[in-house]
Each structure stands twice: as structure tokens, then as C-alpha cells.
Design a protein around this motif. Structure first.
Motif, PDB file in Angstrom:
ATOM      1  N   LYS A  58       0.868  -1.184  -0.023  1.00 19.08           N
ATOM      2  CA  LYS A  58      -0.107   0.117   0.041  1.00 19.08           C
ATOM      3  C   LYS A  58       0.871   1.205   0.032  1.00 19.08           C
ATOM      4  N   THR A  59       0.720   2.078  -0.904  1.00 12.80           N
ATOM      5  CA  THR A  59       1.210   3.594  -0.721  1.00 12.80           C
ATOM      6  C   THR A  59       0.306   4.449  -0.391  1.00 12.80           C
ATOM      7  N   VAL A  60       0.673   5.457   0.582  1.00 19.73           N
ATOM      8  CA  VAL A  60      -0.014   6.665   0.928  1.00 19.73           C
ATOM      9  C   VAL A  60       0.936   7.652   1.137  1.00 19.73           C
ATOM     10  N   GLU A  61       0.657   8.907   0.738  1.00 18.18           N
ATOM     11  CA  GLU A  61       1.338  10.071   1.140  1.00 18.18           C
ATOM     12  C   GLU A  61       0.561  10.916   2.049  1.00 18.18           C
ATOM     13  N   ARG A  67      -5.079  11.958   3.590  1.00 23.78           N
ATOM     14  CA  ARG A  67      -4.130  11.029   2.456  1.00 23.78           C
ATOM     15  C   ARG A  67      -4.369  11.903   0.910  1.00 23.78           C
ATOM     16  N   TYR A  68      -3.332  11.510   0.192  1.00 24.86           N
ATOM     17  CA  TYR A  68      -3.600  12.022  -1.213  1.00 24.86           C
ATOM     18  C   TYR A  68      -3.933  10.789  -1.771  1.00 24.86           C
ATOM     19  N   TYR A  69      -3.875   9.506  -1.539  1.00 21.62           N
ATOM     20  CA  TYR A  69      -4.182   8.485  -2.160  1.00 21.62           C
ATOM     21  C   TYR A  69      -5.393   7.657  -1.415  1.00 21.62           C
ATOM     22  N   GLY A  70      -6.346   6.975  -2.429  1.00 16.77           N
ATOM     23  CA  GLY A  70      -7.470   6.165  -1.725  1.00 16.77           C
ATOM     24  C   GLY A  70      -7.233   4.999  -1.232  1.00 16.77           C
ATOM     25  N   ALA A  72      -7.309   4.111   1.912  1.00 16.85           N
ATOM     26  CA  ALA A  72      -6.298   4.246   3.091  1.00 16.85           C
ATOM     27  C   ALA A  72      -6.847   3.841   4.356  1.00 16.85           C
ATOM     28  N   ASP A  76      -4.452   4.372   7.426  1.00 15.35           N
ATOM     29  CA  ASP A  76      -4.746   5.170   8.322  1.00 15.35           C
ATOM     30  C   ASP A  76      -4.890   4.481  10.095  1.00 15.35           C
ATOM     31  N   SER A 266       6.369   8.754   0.386  1.00 17.38           N
ATOM     32  CA  SER A 266       5.299   8.111   0.774  1.00 17.38           C
ATOM     33  C   SER A 266       5.947   7.381   2.035  1.00 17.38           C
TER      34      SER A 266
END
Length: 422
Positions: A58-61, A67-70, A72, A76, A266
Motif C-alpha cells: 500500500k502506498t500513501v502520502e 491522504r493523497y491516495y485512496g 487508506a 490510517d 510516501s
């Protein structure tokens, strides 16, 4: 034809024999050798599983719940859990658990709270400081004006009078307390008094004693520090990574955005999951018992070495690490470390205060009781380890003698097994 090779979702290490051989070789080295390197420890099976989990996919920023990504929601939950546990562990209001390393945590704090060219007052490397606090080879050393304090020639411990004099002369914007090879507790209240006098931030880097702080066995950096950084893989026995902690909400944007997007991208969620795991372990009563044992074991090792004629920098230690001066042994740290590795004991060469030798062949060794304590060694085992260290250094040119010590080391380690021999 499938675009995936057979077994893509089912095969493990056996699908890559070359890689498997290296990893299993490292497992065997850890199982049958003694780790005395202060930046190393042995994590639990729980931490290993969390770090090897599907969180790696999983990638999140950004930050938890922003977050900028869904996709999540579980990312979170993991990060929020790590933050909540870290707050409980260290009694602070704010935590950033995203830093990939101690250097990234430090650089993020510097970037977030300072301006290029600002002055940082920190401990010099040869006195026990960490390179990320301003060594010329680092970004910190390049981007800021670095002034270093050292230790007293007489005591080989930090002299706050020197720190105060340098602070008055150079008016730093930040003072850093803490290092990587300093064996004694630090006076955080004294550092804060100096910082307040010159209008500086006080940052404490507690990477090598965070576990002791969490266990109540080392002076707490709060409420004296404006910000605290630490790695999570040393005395905290967790994943390789770091975090920053603070209490003043006015610092939050600077520190958070200094780390992301300031010095890294990320989040490595599998590492954050492993941090959450180790923080949970550190909140249990057993963790205080572990750190108390590490202190007792360090004393046993230090007393054994001193009793066999080895000089300990600053007269010993009241933490879990120590610095050995090899000058009177007629050997440099690189040669001693090579001999000890042949004997099954992993250490690292290290500069000592006022060292006249270069970093590549310094006059000292840095030792720690952390990893040996994790695998179950007590004072008796550490006294035996101290004896082996003295014998191995004396026999550094005798391959047969070193091999014989290694046999004894292996036998001891197998009495205190780690992991399954898979």
C-alpha cells in the motif's frame, strides 16, 4: 499464458535459491553469533510478521486521515495506532512515526524548524556524536553552520560550561543533545537552560537510550526538549526506522512537513506496522525488566573488561553501551573488530575522544548489551563474553585460537536460541 510466473502468490524464498542462501546465512550468523553492535537488536516474531505483511503493497502520502491516495482506511488505522502507542510510551502530545531512518528524522526536524545557514551546536563525532548532527559529509553539515562541543579531557564527559560558552559565542538556533557513542546520561535540564539563554531550540536524539527512557531508567528528555528524535530499531527492539516527538503544537507543521514532503516521500506502511508492534511490546511490564537487565549486563561486561586491563572511555557506563580504548592493547579498532568477528562476536570500530587515528582505523570499539540481553544473556554470560573479547584481541593473529573461541560462542548461543532454524 499468464502474465504472472507460476507460484507468484504462493512461493516463498525457495523460489530464489541465491537470495534464500544469503538470508538463511544471515539467520545462522545471528543464531550462532553474539551481537554487541549498539545499533542492533533482535526483534520479536510479531515485529517480523508485521514488517513482512501486506502493508508493503500500500502506498500513501500525507498523514493519517488526510491522504493523497485512496484506499487508506487500514493504513490510517495502522499509523494512528503507532502514534497513539508512542504517545503513551513517552508521555508526549505529538508524534510523527513516518521517518525512514534516524538521519531522516533529524533532517526533517532541521528542515522544518531552521533556515539554511542557521547555526547548530552539536556533539562532535569523535566525542560520541552522530554524523547526522552536522558531519561535513552530510546534508546537515553542508546546509547549516555547525559548531561542535566535545567532552572534557579529564572526565571524557560532556562539560556544560563548554556548551554554554560555545552557545554564547555562536548563538545557535538549535542545540542537539545525544549521540551514538556516549555512555553516560545527559543533563537535559542543563542543556535546556543553555538553549533558553541563547534563544535556541533543544533537540534530543535519544536513539541509543530510548528504551531506557520508556522504561523509566534514564532521565526523560521531556519537558526539557522542544523536540525529540529516535530510531526504533535499537533499545526499542523494533523495525528499522525512526520518529519525532514533541509537545508544542506550534511546532507541528514545521516538523511534519519537514519530514514529508521535506526529506522523504510516501510512508513505508509495513515499517510503521512493525513500529506499532514494538511500541505495543514496550508498553508491557516485561520491557522494563528487559532494560533493567540490559543495564545490569552492561555493568558486568564493563567490569570484566576493566578487570582484564582494558580502559573504558569516561570510566565506564551507566547506560547499555560503552566505548573501549584499545591504545594500551597495541591494536586499532578495525583489527580488533576483524579478530572478534572471526571469534563469532560482532562489534564495531569507533573513534574515541581526542583520537589521533583516522575513522577507518580508530582507537576504540563500541559495545552494547542490548541484543545479548534480548536473547536471554545475564551477567554470567556477559562476563564470559568479556573474557572472550580480551582473549580474541590478544590472539588476533592466531586463527586456531579464534576458531576455538568461536566454537565456545556457538555453544553459548545455542543455549539461548533465537527464531526457528527454518
Amino acid at each position: 499464458m499468464s502474465i504472472l510466473h507460476d507460484g507468484y502468490f504462493t512461493q516463498g524464498l525457495d523460489a530464489d535459491p541465491e537470495l534464500a542462501a544469503a538470508i538463511r546465512g544471515e539467520l545462522a550468523r545471528q543464531q550462532d553469533g553474539i551481537e554487541l553492535i549498539a545499533s542492533e537488536n533482535i526483534v520479536s516474531k510479531l515485529v517480523l510478521e508485521a514488517q513482512g505483511s501486506v502493508m508493503t503493497n500500500k502506498t500513501v502520502e500525507g498523514f493519517a486521515y488526510a491522504r493523497y491516495y485512496g484506499g487508506a482506511q487500514f493504513a490510517d488505522a495502522v499509523e494512528a495506532l503507532a502514534i497513539a502507542r508512542a504517545k503513551a510510551l513517552f508521555g508526549c502530545r505529538f508524534v510523527n512515526v513516518q521517518a525512514h531512518s534516524g538521519s531522516n528524522a533529524n533532517n526533517g526536524v532541521f528542515l522544518g524548524l531552521l533556515k539554511p545557514g542557521d547555526t547548530i551546536l552539536s556533539m562532535k563525532t569523535a566525542a560520541g556524536g552522530h554524523i547526522s548532527h552536522g558531519h561535513p559529509a552530510t546534508l546537515t553539515g553542508r546546509d547549516y553552520a555547525i559548531v561542535h562541543y566535545g567532552v572534557s579531557r579529564e572526565t571524557e564527559r560532556v562539560d556544560l560550561d563548554e556548551v554554554r560558552a560555545l552557545a554564547r559565542a555562536h548563538r545557535p538556533r538549535m542545540i542537539v543533545a545525544g549521540g551514538s557513542a556516549y555512555a553516560w546520561t545527559l543533563d537535559f535540564a542543563g542543556f535546556r537552560a543553555v538553549a533558553d539563554e541563547v534563544g535556541a531550540y533543544l533537540m534530543v536524539d535519544m536513539a541509543h537510550f530510548a528504551g531506557l527512557v520508556a522504561a523509566g531508567l534514564y532521565p526523560h528528555p521531556f519537558p526539557h526538549a522542544h523536540v525529540v528524535t529516535t530510531t526504533t530499531n535499537k533499545s526499542l527492539r523494533g523495525a528499522r526506522g525512526a520518529m519525532a516527538l514533541w509537545n508544542d503544537e506550534a511546532l507541528s507543521d514545521g516538523i511534519n512537513y519537514g519530514i514529508f514532503p521535506g526529506v522523504q516521500g510516501s510512508v513505508m506502511l509495513h515499517i510503521v506496522a512493525a513500529k506499532a508492534a514494538c511500541f505495543g511490546e514496550a508498553l508491557k511490564p516485561e520491557f522494563k525488566a528487559y532494560n533493567a537487565a540490559a543495564l545490569e549486563n552492561a555493568q558486568a561486561l564493563a567490569e570484566t573488561l576493566a578487570g582484564r586491563g582494558m580502559r573504558l572511555v569516561a570510566g565506564g557506563t551507566n547506560t547499555s553501551l560503552m566505548l573501549v580504548d584499545l591504545v594500551n592493547q597495541g591494536v586499532t579498532g578495525d583489527i580488533a573488530a576483524t579478530a572478534l568477528e572471526a571469534a563469532g562476536i560482532a562489534v564495531n570500530k569507533n573513534l574515541i575522544p581526542f583520537d589521533t587515528c583516522p575513522p577507518e582505523a580508530p582507537s576504540g570499539l563500541r559495545l552494547s548489551s542490548s541484543a545479548g540481553t534480548t536473547r536471554g544473556f545475564g551477567p554470567a554470560e556477559f562476563r564470559q563474553v568479556g573474557d572472550w573479547i580480551v582473549r580474541a584481541i590478544a590472539a588476533r593473529d592466531d586463527a586456531a585460537a579464534l576458531a576455538a573461541i568461536h566454537d565456545d560462542v556457538r555453544a553459548l548461543c545455542r543455549r539461548f536460541p533465537i527464531y526457528d532454524a527454518a
